[in-house]
Design a protein around this motif. Structure first.
Motif, short mmCIF file in Angstrom:
data_model
loop_
_atom_site.label_atom_id
_atom_site.label_comp_id
_atom_site.label_asym_id
_atom_site.label_seq_id
_atom_site.Cartn_x
_atom_site.Cartn_y
_atom_site.Cartn_z
N PRO A 182 0.82 -1.22 0.00
CA PRO A 182 0.00 0.00 0.00
C PRO A 182 0.85 1.26 0.00
O PRO A 182 1.89 1.31 0.65
N ASN A 186 -2.96 8.04 4.12
CA ASN A 186 -3.91 7.60 5.14
C ASN A 186 -4.82 6.52 4.58
O ASN A 186 -4.93 6.35 3.36
N SER A 187 -5.48 5.80 5.46
CA SER A 187 -6.26 4.64 5.04
C SER A 187 -7.60 5.04 4.42
O SER A 187 -8.38 4.17 4.03
N LYS A 188 -7.87 6.35 4.32
CA LYS A 188 -9.13 6.77 3.69
C LYS A 188 -8.94 7.02 2.19
O LYS A 188 -9.91 7.16 1.45
N THR A 203 -9.94 -0.16 -2.69
CA THR A 203 -8.80 -0.66 -1.94
C THR A 203 -7.76 0.44 -1.84
O THR A 203 -7.87 1.48 -2.49
N LEU A 204 -6.75 0.22 -1.00
CA LEU A 204 -5.68 1.22 -0.88
C LEU A 204 -4.85 1.27 -2.16
O LEU A 204 -4.63 0.24 -2.78
#
Length: 225
Positions: A182, A186-188, A203-204
């Protein structure tokens, strides 16, 4: 007033410039480039690369092309420890998660980016203050037929997984020299990918990285560590 060079007209000029930076500290180079020094690299991961680009005359064009597109050369700075071993993996390019039909290794972005690379090692141990870290001797490199073949095998294995909807199953252990992992602040920050039933998923974003198992021996061979 800083007098930084324009784009190098050929490979020899670029290499000569890079050799001229060897042994200098980041503080010295930052002062010459009128570039403020960050306290650390936590928030400024690309700062060292940007600093060296300025001194080498890289065209600050779109990142989709090589740093010295007119020469077909990509610049890669690589943080090393006291024994000259790389401290981290090396980002190559973003991994395409959709629209991959018909893409081959020969036409791939990864191969394009790695066709000709100017490697510049930089001291990277945390015990050395950023300002005192020195730039190492440069290496201008192209993959040998054997290296190209190994990278192709890794790339094909990883791309097959993406195309077959297995992107979520790819770990950093896949690939001998090339890995996908990844790449997002950030994960958003999600992007579209393909799920295991061929359905669109979020997905990332992923990036291709060269493992230390590749860059370590590469540096060791050329600098005879």
């Amino acid at each position: 007033m800083n007098h930084l060079p324009g784009p190098p007209e050929d490979e020899a000029t670029l290499l000569k410039r890079a050799q001229g930076l060897a042994g200098l500290t980041l503080e010295t180079l930052a002062a010459k480039a009128d570039l403020p020094m960050p306290a650390n690299l936590k928030r400024d991961k690309g700062w060292v690369g940007m600093l060296l680009e300025r001194h080498l005359g890289a065209s600050a064009g779109s990142k989709a092309e090589q740093d010295f597109a007119h020469l077909g050369i990509e610049l890669k700075t690589i943080p090393i420890d006291a024994s000259g071993k790389p401290l981290e993996t090396t980002f190559v390019c973003v991994a395409p998660l959709t629209g991959n039909s018909g893409v081959t290794w020969l036409t791939s972005h990864v191969r394009h980016k790695l066709a000709r690379v100017l490697w510049i090692p930089v001291e990277g141990e945390r015990t050395i203050p950023l300002s005192e870290r020195r730039v190492g001797a440069p290496l201008l490199w192209s993959p040998s037929p054997d290296e190209d073949e190994m990278l192709r095998q890794d790339w094909e294995e990883l791309m097959d997984m993406i195309v077959l909807g297995q992107v979520e199953r790819i770990t950093a252990r896949h690939g001998a020299w090339l890995q996908i992992r990844p790449k997002a602040a950030n994960s958003k920050a999600l992007t579209e990918g393909i799920g295991d039933h061929g359905q669109p998923i979020l997905t990332l974003p992923r990036g291709f990285y060269l493992k230390k198992s590749f860059t370590g021996p590469l540096l060791a061979r050329h600098f005879l560590l």
